[in-house]
Design an enzyme around this catalytic site. Structure first.
Site, short mmCIF file in Angstrom:
data_model
loop_
_atom_site.label_atom_id
_atom_site.label_comp_id
_atom_site.label_asym_id
_atom_site.label_seq_id
_atom_site.Cartn_x
_atom_site.Cartn_y
_atom_site.Cartn_z
CG HIS A 1 0.87 58.98 -30.65
ND1 HIS A 1 0.14 59.75 -31.54
CD2 HIS A 1 1.35 57.93 -31.37
CE1 HIS A 1 0.19 59.18 -32.74
NE2 HIS A 1 0.92 58.08 -32.67
CD GLU A 2 4.43 55.74 -29.91
OE1 GLU A 2 4.07 54.65 -30.39
OE2 GLU A 2 4.59 56.75 -30.60
CG HIS B 1 0.31 53.31 -31.78
ND1 HIS B 1 -0.37 53.09 -32.96
CD2 HIS B 1 1.01 54.46 -31.97
CE1 HIS B 1 -0.09 54.06 -33.81
NE2 HIS B 1 0.75 54.91 -33.24
CD GLN C 1 3.48 53.24 -34.87
OE1 GLN C 1 4.11 53.43 -33.84
NE2 GLN C 1 3.29 54.17 -35.78
CB CYS D 1 0.76 58.57 -36.46
SG CYS D 1 0.83 56.81 -36.08
CG LEU D 2 6.88 57.08 -37.49
CD1 LEU D 2 7.92 56.17 -36.85
CD2 LEU D 2 7.53 57.98 -38.52
N GLY E 1 8.41 58.27 -31.62
CA GLY E 1 7.98 57.07 -30.91
C GLY E 1 7.53 56.00 -31.88
#
Ligand code: ZN
Length: 191
Positions: A149-150, A153, A50, A107-108, A45
């Protein structure tokens, strides 16, 4: 176009996303770039924050993960999660429908860092898709975790805010280093 993914310490990660009211050509381009960026980074995701955009835009694709199942109900009917992938969510509203379970997350924006995070196992989701149409579904497993999770963000919340104090303490040195590296990079750009 593959966009740079901002890392922990970048202020964009703490910004709440603005609601997307119209899918403009710019939003369409952002979505295309985010999908390309997520694929290139082999992520499950990616949220607009991000890529340094304070908007309520998230993309998800759970197809690359074969060892953590997802469930999906569309209009009450069991549906293959793959049918929905890649998934674009604008302004998602997420309603938990059962108890929290603990599962591993990365997480990226935090390369190589992982933690167990507690989240509801299944959720109802309502959002706009990339065509500006309302989509509604119920999901569980990895897909539900990725969406939550997204969603975090999109509100400027990060998984470090949800991990146990003990785990965060274990990661303290790496987190501090990552944050310092990001801030040093930003300072260099500002000069
Ligand atoms: Zn993340």
């Amino acid at each position: 176009m593959v966009l740079p993914i901002v890392k922990y310490g970048h202020p964009a990660l703490r910004q709440r996303g603005a609601t997307v009211t119209v899918v403009t050509p710019e939003i369409r381009q952002l979505i295309a770039d985010m999908l390309e960026t997520m694929l290139a980074a082999r992520g499950v995701g990616l949220a607009a924050q991000q890529v340094a955009q304070a908007l309520q835009v998230a993309v998800i694709d759970v197809r690359g993960v074969t060892d953590r199942p997802s469930t999906l109900l569309v209009a009450g009917q069991p549906t293959s999660p793959e049918a929905l992938m890649p998934l674009v969510l604008l302004n998602p509203v997420v309603t938990p429908i059962n108890a929290a379970v603990i599962g591993p997350e990365g997480c990226l924006s935090f390369p190589e860092l992982y933690a167990d995070i507690s989240r509801p196992e299944s959720v109802d989701v309502e959002a706009l898709n990339e065509h500006g149409q309302t989509v509604r579904f119920r999901c569980g497993g990895l897909l539900a975790r990725a969406i939550q999770h997204e969603l975090d963000h999109l509100r400027g919340v990060l998984f470090i805010d949800r991990m146990s104090r003990a785990r965060k303490e274990e990661l303290r040195e790496e987190l501090d280093e990552l944050q310092a590296e990001t801030k040093a990079g930003l300072a260099k750009l500002a000069r």
